[in-house]
Design a protein around this motif. Structure first.
Motif, PDB file in Angstrom:
ATOM      1  N   ALA A  49      20.076  76.219  37.469  1.00 58.35           N
ATOM      2  CA  ALA A  49      19.066  76.479  38.487  1.00 58.35           C
ATOM      3  C   ALA A  49      17.974  77.409  37.975  1.00 58.35           C
ATOM      4  O   ALA A  49      16.836  77.363  38.456  1.00 58.35           O
ATOM      5  CB  ALA A  49      19.730  77.082  39.729  1.00 58.35           C
ATOM      6  N   ASP A  50      18.299  78.283  36.996  1.00 59.94           N
ATOM      7  CA  ASP A  50      17.297  79.204  36.481  1.00 59.94           C
ATOM      8  C   ASP A  50      16.358  78.533  35.487  1.00 59.94           C
ATOM      9  O   ASP A  50      15.458  79.172  34.958  1.00 59.94           O
ATOM     10  CB  ASP A  50      17.982  80.422  35.835  1.00 59.94           C
ATOM     11  CG  ASP A  50      18.916  80.047  34.696  1.00 59.94           C
ATOM     12  OD1 ASP A  50      19.284  78.864  34.603  1.00 59.94           O
ATOM     13  OD2 ASP A  50      19.282  80.938  33.910  1.00 59.94           O
ATOM     14  N   ARG A  51      16.570  77.227  35.224  1.00 54.54           N
ATOM     15  CA  ARG A  51      15.699  76.504  34.304  1.00 54.54           C
ATOM     16  C   ARG A  51      14.883  75.439  35.024  1.00 54.54           C
ATOM     17  O   ARG A  51      14.456  74.465  34.423  1.00 54.54           O
ATOM     18  CB  ARG A  51      16.529  75.842  33.196  1.00 54.54           C
ATOM     19  CG  ARG A  51      17.284  76.834  32.318  1.00 54.54           C
ATOM     20  CD  ARG A  51      18.062  76.116  31.229  1.00 54.54           C
ATOM     21  NE  ARG A  51      18.916  77.033  30.502  1.00 54.54           N
ATOM     22  CZ  ARG A  51      19.799  76.654  29.575  1.00 54.54           C
ATOM     23  NH1 ARG A  51      19.921  75.368  29.296  1.00 54.54           N
ATOM     24  NH2 ARG A  51      20.540  77.532  28.955  1.00 54.54           N
ATOM     25  N   LEU A  52      14.661  75.636  36.290  1.00 47.57           N
ATOM     26  CA  LEU A  52      13.864  74.687  37.042  1.00 47.57           C
ATOM     27  C   LEU A  52      12.430  74.699  36.539  1.00 47.57           C
ATOM     28  O   LEU A  52      11.924  75.733  36.094  1.00 47.57           O
ATOM     29  CB  LEU A  52      13.894  75.034  38.527  1.00 47.57           C
ATOM     30  CG  LEU A  52      15.229  74.884  39.252  1.00 47.57           C
ATOM     31  CD1 LEU A  52      15.103  75.372  40.689  1.00 47.57           C
ATOM     32  CD2 LEU A  52      15.699  73.437  39.225  1.00 47.57           C
ATOM     33  N   PRO A  53      11.750  73.558  36.615  1.00 48.35           N
ATOM     34  CA  PRO A  53      10.338  73.530  36.220  1.00 48.35           C
ATOM     35  C   PRO A  53       9.521  74.521  37.047  1.00 48.35           C
ATOM     36  O   PRO A  53       9.860  74.846  38.186  1.00 48.35           O
ATOM     37  CB  PRO A  53       9.923  72.085  36.524  1.00 48.35           C
ATOM     38  CG  PRO A  53      11.196  71.305  36.513  1.00 48.35           C
ATOM     39  CD  PRO A  53      12.249  72.236  37.017  1.00 48.35           C
ATOM     40  N   ASP A  54       8.439  74.988  36.469  1.00 47.94           N
ATOM     41  CA  ASP A  54       7.578  75.939  37.164  1.00 47.94           C
ATOM     42  C   ASP A  54       7.135  75.375  38.507  1.00 47.94           C
ATOM     43  O   ASP A  54       6.728  74.215  38.609  1.00 47.94           O
ATOM     44  CB  ASP A  54       6.340  76.257  36.316  1.00 47.94           C
ATOM     45  CG  ASP A  54       6.683  77.088  35.089  1.00 47.94           C
ATOM     46  OD1 ASP A  54       7.778  77.679  35.066  1.00 47.94           O
ATOM     47  OD2 ASP A  54       5.840  77.144  34.166  1.00 47.94           O
ATOM     48  N   GLY A  55       7.228  76.198  39.528  1.00 43.35           N
ATOM     49  CA  GLY A  55       6.762  75.807  40.845  1.00 43.35           C
ATOM     50  C   GLY A  55       7.791  75.101  41.698  1.00 43.35           C
ATOM     51  O   GLY A  55       7.582  74.918  42.906  1.00 43.35           O
ATOM     52  N   VAL A  56       8.925  74.694  41.106  1.00 44.29           N
ATOM     53  CA  VAL A  56       9.955  73.988  41.863  1.00 44.29           C
ATOM     54  C   VAL A  56      10.830  75.010  42.592  1.00 44.29           C
ATOM     55  O   VAL A  56      11.292  75.990  42.007  1.00 44.29           O
ATOM     56  CB  VAL A  56      10.817  73.099  40.947  1.00 44.29           C
ATOM     57  CG1 VAL A  56      11.989  72.501  41.716  1.00 44.29           C
ATOM     58  CG2 VAL A  56       9.960  71.992  40.345  1.00 44.29           C
ATOM     59  N   ARG A  57      11.065  74.775  43.862  1.00 41.57           N
ATOM     60  CA  ARG A  57      11.857  75.678  44.692  1.00 41.57           C
ATOM     61  C   ARG A  57      13.120  74.957  45.143  1.00 41.57           C
ATOM     62  O   ARG A  57      13.085  73.778  45.507  1.00 41.57           O
ATOM     63  CB  ARG A  57      11.032  76.122  45.894  1.00 41.57           C
ATOM     64  CG  ARG A  57      11.730  77.082  46.840  1.00 41.57           C
ATOM     65  CD  ARG A  57      10.709  77.730  47.783  1.00 41.57           C
ATOM     66  NE  ARG A  57       9.934  76.737  48.500  1.00 41.57           N
ATOM     67  CZ  ARG A  57      10.284  76.231  49.681  1.00 41.57           C
ATOM     68  NH1 ARG A  57      11.424  76.593  50.260  1.00 41.57           N
ATOM     69  NH2 ARG A  57       9.498  75.353  50.283  1.00 41.57           N
ATOM     70  N   LEU A  58      14.247  75.681  45.136  1.00 39.85           N
ATOM     71  CA  LEU A  58      15.540  75.098  45.482  1.00 39.85           C
ATOM     72  C   LEU A  58      16.075  75.716  46.764  1.00 39.85           C
ATOM     73  O   LEU A  58      16.161  76.940  46.899  1.00 39.85           O
ATOM     74  CB  LEU A  58      16.533  75.338  44.338  1.00 39.85           C
ATOM     75  CG  LEU A  58      18.009  75.001  44.599  1.00 39.85           C
ATOM     76  CD1 LEU A  58      18.196  73.536  44.970  1.00 39.85           C
ATOM     77  CD2 LEU A  58      18.847  75.360  43.371  1.00 39.85           C
ATOM     78  N   GLU A  59      16.435  74.845  47.714  1.00 40.94           N
ATOM     79  CA  GLU A  59      17.149  75.272  48.917  1.00 40.94           C
ATOM     80  C   GLU A  59      18.563  74.704  48.839  1.00 40.94           C
ATOM     81  O   GLU A  59      18.747  73.488  48.820  1.00 40.94           O
ATOM     82  CB  GLU A  59      16.433  74.780  50.176  1.00 40.94           C
ATOM     83  CG  GLU A  59      15.065  75.407  50.377  1.00 40.94           C
ATOM     84  CD  GLU A  59      14.457  75.067  51.721  1.00 40.94           C
ATOM     85  OE1 GLU A  59      15.146  74.421  52.548  1.00 40.94           O
ATOM     86  OE2 GLU A  59      13.288  75.433  51.941  1.00 40.94           O
ATOM     87  N   ARG A  60      19.554  75.568  48.800  1.00 34.45           N
ATOM     88  CA  ARG A  60      20.935  75.161  48.554  1.00 34.45           C
ATOM     89  C   ARG A  60      21.736  75.034  49.855  1.00 34.45           C
ATOM     90  O   ARG A  60      21.506  75.744  50.824  1.00 34.45           O
ATOM     91  CB  ARG A  60      21.648  76.190  47.669  1.00 34.45           C
ATOM     92  CG  ARG A  60      21.248  76.187  46.212  1.00 34.45           C
ATOM     93  CD  ARG A  60      22.244  77.033  45.429  1.00 34.45           C
ATOM     94  NE  ARG A  60      21.885  77.195  44.042  1.00 34.45           N
ATOM     95  CZ  ARG A  60      22.173  76.327  43.075  1.00 34.45           C
ATOM     96  NH1 ARG A  60      22.808  75.208  43.389  1.00 34.45           N
ATOM     97  NH2 ARG A  60      21.824  76.570  41.829  1.00 34.45           N
ATOM     98  N   ASN A  61      22.711  74.129  49.775  1.00 36.53           N
ATOM     99  CA  ASN A  61      23.809  74.071  50.752  1.00 36.53           C
ATOM    100  C   ASN A  61      23.347  73.979  52.201  1.00 36.53           C
ATOM    101  O   ASN A  61      23.815  74.713  53.074  1.00 36.53           O
ATOM    102  CB  ASN A  61      24.737  75.282  50.560  1.00 36.53           C
ATOM    103  CG  ASN A  61      25.482  75.220  49.238  1.00 36.53           C
ATOM    104  OD1 ASN A  61      25.922  74.154  48.809  1.00 36.53           O
ATOM    105  ND2 ASN A  61      25.612  76.369  48.580  1.00 36.53           N
TER     106      ASN A  61
END
Length: 282
Positions: free
Chosen positions: A23-35
Protein backbone atom coordinates in the motif's frame (compact mmCIF):
# COMPACT_ATOMS: atom_id res chain seq x y z
CA UNK A 1 0.61 -36.45 -15.17
CA UNK A 2 -0.63 -33.45 -17.17
CA UNK A 3 -3.45 -32.95 -14.66
CA UNK A 4 -0.97 -33.09 -11.74
CA UNK A 5 1.31 -30.54 -13.40
CA UNK A 6 -1.69 -28.30 -14.11
CA UNK A 7 -2.75 -28.45 -10.45
CA UNK A 8 0.82 -27.74 -9.28
CA UNK A 9 1.04 -24.70 -11.56
CA UNK A 10 -2.32 -23.47 -10.27
CA UNK A 11 -1.18 -23.75 -6.64
CA UNK A 12 2.17 -22.10 -7.36
CA UNK A 13 0.40 -19.36 -9.28
CA UNK A 14 -1.93 -18.71 -6.36
CA UNK A 15 1.00 -18.62 -3.88
CA UNK A 16 2.87 -16.08 -6.01
CA UNK A 17 -0.21 -13.93 -6.42
CA UNK A 18 -1.07 -14.13 -2.71
CA UNK A 19 1.83 -11.97 -1.51
CA UNK A 20 0.50 -8.84 0.20
CA UNK A 21 0.17 -5.72 -1.89
CA UNK A 22 2.39 -2.78 -0.96
CA UNK A 23 0.00 0.00 0.00
CA UNK A 24 2.94 2.37 0.59
CA UNK A 25 3.94 1.96 -3.07
CA UNK A 26 0.76 3.26 -4.60
CA UNK A 27 1.15 5.53 -7.62
CA UNK A 28 1.26 9.23 -6.87
CA UNK A 29 -2.16 10.67 -6.23
CA UNK A 30 -3.87 7.31 -5.67
CA UNK A 31 -5.87 7.12 -2.44
CA UNK A 32 -6.91 3.88 -0.72
CA UNK A 33 -10.04 3.34 1.36
CA UNK A 34 -9.84 -0.01 3.14
CA UNK A 35 -12.35 -2.50 4.48
CA UNK A 36 -15.64 -0.97 3.50
CA UNK A 37 -18.38 -3.27 4.80
CA UNK A 38 -21.18 -4.69 2.68
CA UNK A 39 -22.36 -7.26 5.27
CA UNK A 40 -21.99 -8.33 8.89
CA UNK A 41 -19.10 -10.80 8.40
CA UNK A 42 -15.52 -9.56 8.61
CA UNK A 43 -15.00 -11.24 5.22
CA UNK A 44 -17.69 -9.08 3.60
CA UNK A 45 -15.38 -6.16 2.92
CA UNK A 46 -13.87 -4.39 -0.08
CA UNK A 47 -11.08 -1.89 -0.70
CA UNK A 48 -11.32 1.08 -3.06
CA UNK A 49 -8.38 2.62 -4.94
CA UNK A 50 -9.28 6.13 -6.04
CA UNK A 51 -7.62 8.35 -8.65
CA UNK A 52 -6.65 11.89 -7.72
CA UNK A 53 -9.72 13.66 -9.06
CA UNK A 54 -12.40 11.16 -10.15
CA UNK A 55 -15.31 12.61 -12.08
CA UNK A 56 -18.01 10.19 -13.15
CA UNK A 57 -15.21 7.61 -13.27
CA UNK A 58 -15.63 4.05 -14.54
CA UNK A 59 -15.18 1.32 -11.93
CA UNK A 60 -13.25 -1.95 -12.24
CA UNK A 61 -14.67 -4.44 -9.72
CA UNK A 62 -12.17 -7.24 -8.97
CA UNK A 63 -12.86 -10.61 -7.27
CA UNK A 64 -9.83 -12.63 -6.13
CA UNK A 65 -9.30 -16.36 -6.62
CA UNK A 66 -7.97 -19.10 -4.38
CA UNK A 67 -10.03 -22.23 -4.91
CA UNK A 68 -13.13 -20.78 -3.20
CA UNK A 69 -11.41 -21.29 0.17
CA UNK A 70 -8.42 -18.92 0.35
CA UNK A 71 -7.15 -15.66 -1.11
CA UNK A 72 -7.46 -12.01 -0.22
CA UNK A 73 -8.39 -8.67 -1.77
CA UNK A 74 -4.98 -7.24 -0.84
CA UNK A 75 -2.84 -9.84 -2.66
CA UNK A 76 -0.20 -8.29 -4.88
CA UNK A 77 -1.31 -10.28 -7.94
CA UNK A 78 -4.82 -8.97 -7.45
CA UNK A 79 -3.84 -5.36 -6.93
CA UNK A 80 -0.42 -4.03 -7.89
CA UNK A 81 -0.19 -4.01 -11.68
CA UNK A 82 -3.88 -3.28 -12.19
CA UNK A 83 -3.82 -0.27 -9.87
CA UNK A 84 -0.58 1.01 -11.37
CA UNK A 85 -1.99 0.77 -14.91
CA UNK A 86 -5.56 1.95 -14.56
CA UNK A 87 -6.14 4.09 -11.48
CA UNK A 88 -3.82 6.90 -12.68
CA UNK A 89 -5.89 6.86 -15.90
CA UNK A 90 -8.96 7.87 -13.89
CA UNK A 91 -10.45 4.42 -13.20
CA UNK A 92 -11.69 3.48 -9.73
CA UNK A 93 -10.47 0.01 -8.72
CA UNK A 94 -12.46 -2.03 -6.18
CA UNK A 95 -11.17 -5.34 -4.84
CA UNK A 96 -13.56 -7.61 -2.96
CA UNK A 97 -13.36 -10.20 -0.20
CA UNK A 98 -16.20 -12.66 0.33
CA UNK A 99 -17.03 -15.54 2.65
CA UNK A 100 -15.32 -18.75 1.58
CA UNK A 101 -15.44 -22.48 2.23
CA UNK A 102 -16.13 -24.14 4.57
CA UNK A 103 -18.42 -21.32 5.69
CA UNK A 104 -20.02 -20.74 2.29
CA UNK A 105 -20.25 -22.80 -0.90
CA UNK A 106 -19.43 -21.18 -4.26
CA UNK A 107 -23.04 -20.92 -5.39
CA UNK A 108 -23.69 -18.75 -2.32
CA UNK A 109 -20.37 -16.92 -2.59
CA UNK A 110 -21.85 -15.42 -5.76
CA UNK A 111 -24.50 -13.85 -3.53
CA UNK A 112 -21.74 -12.13 -1.52
CA UNK A 113 -20.19 -10.77 -4.71
CA UNK A 114 -23.63 -9.51 -5.75
CA UNK A 115 -24.10 -7.77 -2.39
CA UNK A 116 -20.69 -6.11 -2.77
CA UNK A 117 -21.72 -4.89 -6.23
CA UNK A 118 -24.90 -3.36 -4.79
CA UNK A 119 -22.88 -1.51 -2.14
CA UNK A 120 -20.37 -0.26 -4.72
CA UNK A 121 -23.20 1.06 -6.90
CA UNK A 122 -24.74 2.79 -3.89
CA UNK A 123 -21.44 4.45 -2.91
CA UNK A 124 -20.04 5.18 -6.37
CA UNK A 125 -21.29 8.74 -6.77
CA UNK A 126 -19.75 9.69 -3.43
CA UNK A 127 -16.34 8.62 -4.75
CA UNK A 128 -16.81 10.47 -8.03
CA UNK A 129 -17.66 7.22 -9.80
CA UNK A 130 -20.34 6.16 -12.25
CA UNK A 131 -22.54 3.37 -10.81
CA UNK A 132 -23.74 2.43 -14.28
CA UNK A 133 -20.24 2.05 -15.75
CA UNK A 134 -18.79 -0.98 -13.95
CA UNK A 135 -16.82 -3.89 -15.37
CA UNK A 136 -16.69 -7.07 -13.29
CA UNK A 137 -13.37 -8.94 -13.23
CA UNK A 138 -12.29 -12.09 -11.41
CA UNK A 139 -9.43 -14.56 -11.41
CA UNK A 140 -9.70 -18.35 -11.01
CA UNK A 141 -12.46 -18.98 -8.43
CA UNK A 142 -13.26 -15.28 -8.66
CA UNK A 143 -13.54 -15.67 -12.43
CA UNK A 144 -16.06 -18.45 -11.88
CA UNK A 145 -18.10 -16.22 -9.57
CA UNK A 146 -18.25 -13.19 -11.87
CA UNK A 147 -18.99 -15.44 -14.85
CA UNK A 148 -21.79 -17.13 -12.91
CA UNK A 149 -23.28 -13.72 -12.15
CA UNK A 150 -22.88 -12.68 -15.78
CA UNK A 151 -24.64 -15.87 -16.92
CA UNK A 152 -27.41 -15.44 -14.36
CA UNK A 153 -27.75 -11.70 -13.76
CA UNK A 154 -30.77 -12.35 -11.56
CA UNK A 155 -28.29 -13.35 -8.84
CA UNK A 156 -27.29 -9.68 -8.64
CA UNK A 157 -30.47 -7.92 -9.69
CA UNK A 158 -32.46 -9.81 -7.04
CA UNK A 159 -30.18 -8.16 -4.46
CA UNK A 160 -30.89 -4.73 -5.91
CA UNK A 161 -27.96 -4.38 -8.33
CA UNK A 162 -28.24 -2.58 -11.62
CA UNK A 163 -26.69 -4.15 -14.70
CA UNK A 164 -22.99 -3.60 -15.33
CA UNK A 165 -21.17 -2.92 -18.61
CA UNK A 166 -19.42 -6.27 -19.01
CA UNK A 167 -17.27 -8.95 -17.39
CA UNK A 168 -13.65 -10.11 -17.69
CA UNK A 169 -13.02 -13.70 -16.61
CA UNK A 170 -9.36 -14.53 -15.89
CA UNK A 171 -8.88 -18.26 -16.38
CA UNK A 172 -11.85 -20.00 -14.84
CA UNK A 173 -11.83 -23.77 -15.25
CA UNK A 174 -15.33 -24.17 -13.81
CA UNK A 175 -17.65 -23.04 -16.58
CA UNK A 176 -19.51 -26.39 -16.82
CA UNK A 177 -19.70 -27.85 -13.33
CA UNK A 178 -21.75 -31.01 -14.12
CA UNK A 179 -19.24 -31.96 -16.83
CA UNK A 180 -16.42 -31.58 -14.32
CA UNK A 181 -18.17 -33.60 -11.63
CA UNK A 182 -19.14 -36.43 -13.99
CA UNK A 183 -15.52 -36.94 -15.09
CA UNK A 184 -12.26 -37.48 -13.24
CA UNK A 185 -11.60 -34.33 -11.23
CA UNK A 186 -9.58 -32.85 -8.40
CA UNK A 187 -10.76 -33.22 -4.81
CA UNK A 188 -11.05 -29.44 -4.71
CA UNK A 189 -14.18 -29.68 -6.85
CA UNK A 190 -15.78 -32.18 -4.46
CA UNK A 191 -15.19 -29.72 -1.62
CA UNK A 192 -16.64 -26.86 -3.66
CA UNK A 193 -19.62 -28.47 -5.38
CA UNK A 194 -20.55 -31.52 -3.29
CA UNK A 195 -22.69 -34.39 -4.57
CA UNK A 196 -26.03 -32.79 -5.46
CA UNK A 197 -26.50 -32.48 -9.26
CA UNK A 198 -29.02 -29.68 -8.72
CA UNK A 199 -26.36 -27.63 -6.95
CA UNK A 200 -23.88 -28.44 -9.72
CA UNK A 201 -26.21 -26.83 -12.23
CA UNK A 202 -26.93 -23.89 -9.92
CA UNK A 203 -23.18 -23.17 -9.73
CA UNK A 204 -22.52 -23.76 -13.44
CA UNK A 205 -22.26 -20.69 -15.72
CA UNK A 206 -22.94 -22.87 -18.77
CA UNK A 207 -26.21 -24.13 -17.31
CA UNK A 208 -27.35 -20.83 -15.85
CA UNK A 209 -27.20 -18.81 -19.06
CA UNK A 210 -30.73 -18.64 -20.49
CA UNK A 211 -30.68 -15.56 -22.70
CA UNK A 212 -28.67 -12.55 -23.83
CA UNK A 213 -26.18 -11.46 -21.17
CA UNK A 214 -23.68 -8.65 -20.70
CA UNK A 215 -20.53 -8.85 -22.87
CA UNK A 216 -17.86 -11.16 -21.48
CA UNK A 217 -14.17 -11.66 -22.27
CA UNK A 218 -13.06 -15.15 -21.24
CA UNK A 219 -9.27 -15.40 -20.93
CA UNK A 220 -7.84 -18.89 -20.62
CA UNK A 221 -4.55 -20.81 -20.62
CA UNK A 222 -3.85 -21.83 -24.17
CA UNK A 223 -2.43 -25.24 -23.21
CA UNK A 224 -5.01 -26.12 -20.58
CA UNK A 225 -7.09 -29.19 -21.49
CA UNK A 226 -10.07 -27.73 -19.62
CA UNK A 227 -10.16 -23.94 -19.40
CA UNK A 228 -10.29 -22.91 -23.06
CA UNK A 229 -12.67 -25.68 -24.20
CA UNK A 230 -15.08 -24.77 -21.40
CA UNK A 231 -14.82 -21.07 -22.26
CA UNK A 232 -15.50 -21.78 -25.93
CA UNK A 233 -18.53 -23.93 -25.15
CA UNK A 234 -19.96 -21.20 -22.93
CA UNK A 235 -19.25 -18.59 -25.60
CA UNK A 236 -21.10 -20.58 -28.25
CA UNK A 237 -24.15 -21.03 -26.04
CA UNK A 238 -24.16 -17.41 -24.86
CA UNK A 239 -23.71 -16.03 -28.37
CA UNK A 240 -26.40 -18.35 -29.79
CA UNK A 241 -28.76 -16.84 -27.19
CA UNK A 242 -27.97 -13.29 -28.29
CA UNK A 243 -25.09 -12.48 -25.97
CA UNK A 244 -21.54 -11.47 -26.81
CA UNK A 245 -18.70 -13.54 -25.34
CA UNK A 246 -15.17 -13.56 -26.74
CA UNK A 247 -12.52 -16.13 -25.78
CA UNK A 248 -8.87 -15.06 -25.55
CA UNK A 249 -6.42 -17.97 -25.24
CA UNK A 250 -3.07 -16.90 -23.77
CA UNK A 251 0.29 -18.77 -23.67
CA UNK A 252 0.61 -18.03 -19.96
CA UNK A 253 0.32 -19.81 -16.62
CA UNK A 254 -2.78 -19.66 -14.47
CA UNK A 255 -1.11 -17.24 -12.05
CA UNK A 256 0.44 -15.04 -14.72
CA UNK A 257 -2.93 -14.45 -16.40
CA UNK A 258 -3.77 -12.53 -13.23
CA UNK A 259 -0.41 -11.10 -12.22
CA UNK A 260 0.74 -9.91 -15.64
CA UNK A 261 -2.47 -8.04 -16.39
CA UNK A 262 -1.72 -4.34 -16.18
CA UNK A 263 1.90 -4.63 -17.29
CA UNK A 264 2.72 -2.98 -20.64
CA UNK A 265 2.30 -5.31 -23.59
CA UNK A 266 -0.07 -6.99 -26.00
CA UNK A 267 -1.99 -8.89 -23.31
CA UNK A 268 -3.00 -5.79 -21.35
CA UNK A 269 -3.71 -3.92 -24.59
CA UNK A 270 -6.08 -6.68 -25.71
CA UNK A 271 -8.00 -6.45 -22.45
CA UNK A 272 -8.10 -2.68 -22.79
CA UNK A 273 -9.59 -3.06 -26.26
CA UNK A 274 -12.47 -4.97 -24.67
CA UNK A 275 -12.87 -2.10 -22.21
CA UNK A 276 -12.88 0.44 -25.04
CA UNK A 277 -15.48 -1.62 -26.88
CA UNK A 278 -17.69 -1.10 -23.83
CA UNK A 279 -17.20 2.66 -24.03
CA UNK A 280 -14.29 3.18 -21.64
CA UNK A 281 -11.85 5.92 -22.70
CA UNK A 282 -8.45 4.48 -21.84
Amino acid sequence: MKALVSLLLLVLGWTFNALPAQADRLPDGVRLERNISYGTSRDQRFDVYLPAHPQNAPILFMVHGGGWKRGDKEASGVVDNKVARWVPKGIIFVTVNYRMMPDLEPVYQADDVALALVKVQQMAAGWGGDPDNIILMGHSAGAHLVTLINSAPEIATAKGARLWKGTISLDSGAMNVPAIMNARHFKLYDEAFGTDPALWEAASPFHRVKGATQPLLGICRQRSPDACPQNRALAKKANDLGGHMTVLPMPMSHGDINFELGKPGAYTERVEQFMRDLGWKI
